[in-house]
Design a protein around this motif. Structure first.
Motif, short mmCIF file in Angstrom:
data_model
loop_
_atom_site.label_atom_id
_atom_site.label_comp_id
_atom_site.label_asym_id
_atom_site.label_seq_id
_atom_site.Cartn_x
_atom_site.Cartn_y
_atom_site.Cartn_z
N PHE A 176 -19.22 -41.96 27.51
CA PHE A 176 -19.83 -40.91 28.32
C PHE A 176 -19.48 -39.52 27.78
CE2 PHE A 176 -19.73 -38.07 32.06
CZ PHE A 176 -21.03 -38.21 32.49
N LEU A 177 -18.20 -39.33 27.46
CA LEU A 177 -17.76 -38.03 26.95
C LEU A 177 -18.40 -37.70 25.61
CD1 LEU A 177 -13.95 -38.29 27.86
CD2 LEU A 177 -15.68 -36.87 29.00
N ARG A 178 -18.46 -38.66 24.72
CA ARG A 178 -19.07 -38.42 23.41
C ARG A 178 -20.55 -38.12 23.53
NH1 ARG A 178 -15.75 -43.52 20.82
NH2 ARG A 178 -13.84 -42.38 20.28
N HIS A 179 -21.22 -38.81 24.44
CA HIS A 179 -22.63 -38.53 24.68
C HIS A 179 -22.80 -37.13 25.25
CE1 HIS A 179 -26.83 -39.43 25.16
NE2 HIS A 179 -26.79 -39.31 26.47
N GLY A 180 -21.88 -36.72 26.11
CA GLY A 180 -21.92 -35.38 26.64
C GLY A 180 -21.78 -34.32 25.57
N VAL A 181 -20.90 -34.56 24.61
CA VAL A 181 -20.74 -33.63 23.49
C VAL A 181 -22.05 -33.50 22.73
CG1 VAL A 181 -19.60 -33.27 21.27
CG2 VAL A 181 -18.27 -34.02 23.25
N GLU A 182 -22.74 -34.61 22.49
CA GLU A 182 -24.02 -34.58 21.78
C GLU A 182 -25.07 -33.76 22.52
OE1 GLU A 182 -25.09 -38.64 21.39
OE2 GLU A 182 -23.57 -39.10 19.88
N GLN A 183 -24.95 -33.71 23.85
CA GLN A 183 -25.93 -32.97 24.66
C GLN A 183 -25.54 -31.52 24.89
OE1 GLN A 183 -25.76 -35.82 27.94
NE2 GLN A 183 -27.92 -36.25 27.62
N GLY A 184 -24.39 -31.10 24.34
CA GLY A 184 -23.99 -29.71 24.47
C GLY A 184 -22.90 -29.44 25.48
N PHE A 185 -22.39 -30.48 26.14
CA PHE A 185 -21.29 -30.30 27.08
C PHE A 185 -19.95 -30.27 26.34
CE2 PHE A 185 -24.70 -32.02 29.62
CZ PHE A 185 -24.58 -31.39 30.85
N PHE A 186 -18.89 -29.88 27.06
CA PHE A 186 -17.50 -29.96 26.60
C PHE A 186 -17.22 -29.08 25.38
CE2 PHE A 186 -18.55 -34.30 28.29
CZ PHE A 186 -17.93 -34.11 29.53
N LYS A 187 -17.92 -27.93 25.30
CA LYS A 187 -17.62 -26.98 24.22
C LYS A 187 -16.19 -26.47 24.38
CE LYS A 187 -22.32 -25.28 23.34
NZ LYS A 187 -23.05 -26.03 24.38
N GLY A 188 -15.44 -26.48 23.30
CA GLY A 188 -14.06 -26.04 23.34
C GLY A 188 -13.09 -27.07 23.88
N VAL A 189 -13.57 -28.28 24.14
CA VAL A 189 -12.75 -29.36 24.68
C VAL A 189 -12.71 -30.50 23.68
CG1 VAL A 189 -12.56 -31.07 26.52
CG2 VAL A 189 -13.28 -28.75 27.07
#
Length: 238
Positions: A176-189
């Protein structure tokens, strides 16, 4: 059917979100505020973290007399679950969260437990835990460590408050987290678990490892760590 059920999980189904949305959600995951985005974040925590929370509490091996700490308790689901195991009068449960909004949400959810006098909500940062040394038998948290700004200080603080041989467990959903990164979430995390696991080892935790689990059709990861046993000198002096 609740009007919210008809909406699919946007984070999984929409390929890309605007920065104003992704940055707002990421900020509210780290430090939820009383706002529309904070409310959205709270509802997603309640819906999608429930399976991981039940599993991490179970794996924590909580005994009836233990003192237990949850870091980043959010809406209070983990505290509610952990309290079921603390059946003796000496059992104590502590929750630590930086968010004033989550404090109020959890207070409402945990009314009877708080009234017992055995549940204590603490507002503050994991880098400065307002508890004495070596007072906690078990620690758990879920989807929390990736938001800690100072991993070395946070892990050292957790070790400080834990009794020798105490267990700490963390859960996360890497898919879920990796997919979120691909969608632009979790910048700087940093969503990958290695920096957290390395920080645990660096301050002295033992048995640091990660396991893939699945329950109720949901896959997730569990990170295990144990505080060192008492030294030979401490054992002889006790």
């Amino acid at each position: 059917m609740s009007k919210y059920r008809k909406y699919k999980d946007l984070l999984r189904d929409i390929p890309l979100f605007p920065d104003v949305f992704t940055n707002g959600i990421t900020r509210n995951l780290a430090h939820p505020k009383k706002s529309l985005m904070g409310l959205y974040t709270k509802r997603n925590m309640e819906k999608y973290n429930n399976v991981m929370i039940k599993n991490v509490v179970k794996l924590c091996q909580i005994q009836a007399h233990h003192a237990v700490l949850e870091v980043g308790f959010g809406p209070g689901l983990g505290l509610q679950e952990a309290f079921k195991y603390l059946t003796e009068p000496g059992g104590r449960l502590f929750g630590l969260d930086v968010s004033e909004y989550m404090q109020k949400v959890a207070q409402k959810r945990l009314g009877p437990q708080l009234a017992s006098g055995r549940v204590h909500l603490l507002q503050g940062s994991v880098e400065c835990i307002p508890l004495p040394d070596h007072c906690i038998d078990g620690v758990f948290h879920s989807n929390c460590h990736l938001y800690w700004p100072d991993m070395a200080t946070a892990t050292a603080e957790l070790l400080r408050v834990m009794r020798p041989g105490a267990r700490m467990l963390a859960t996360c959903d890497l898919g879920f987290l990796r997919h979120g990164v691909e969608q632009g979430f979790f910048k700087g995390v940093t969503v990958e678990p290695e920096p957290y696991m390395q920080a645990l080892k660096a301050v002295g935790f033992l048995g640091v490892s990660m396991e893939d689990l699945m329950d109720e059709g949901k896959s997730f990861q569990v990170i295990y760590a144990t505080s060192p046993p008492p030294s030979t000198t401490e054992t002889q002096n006790s």
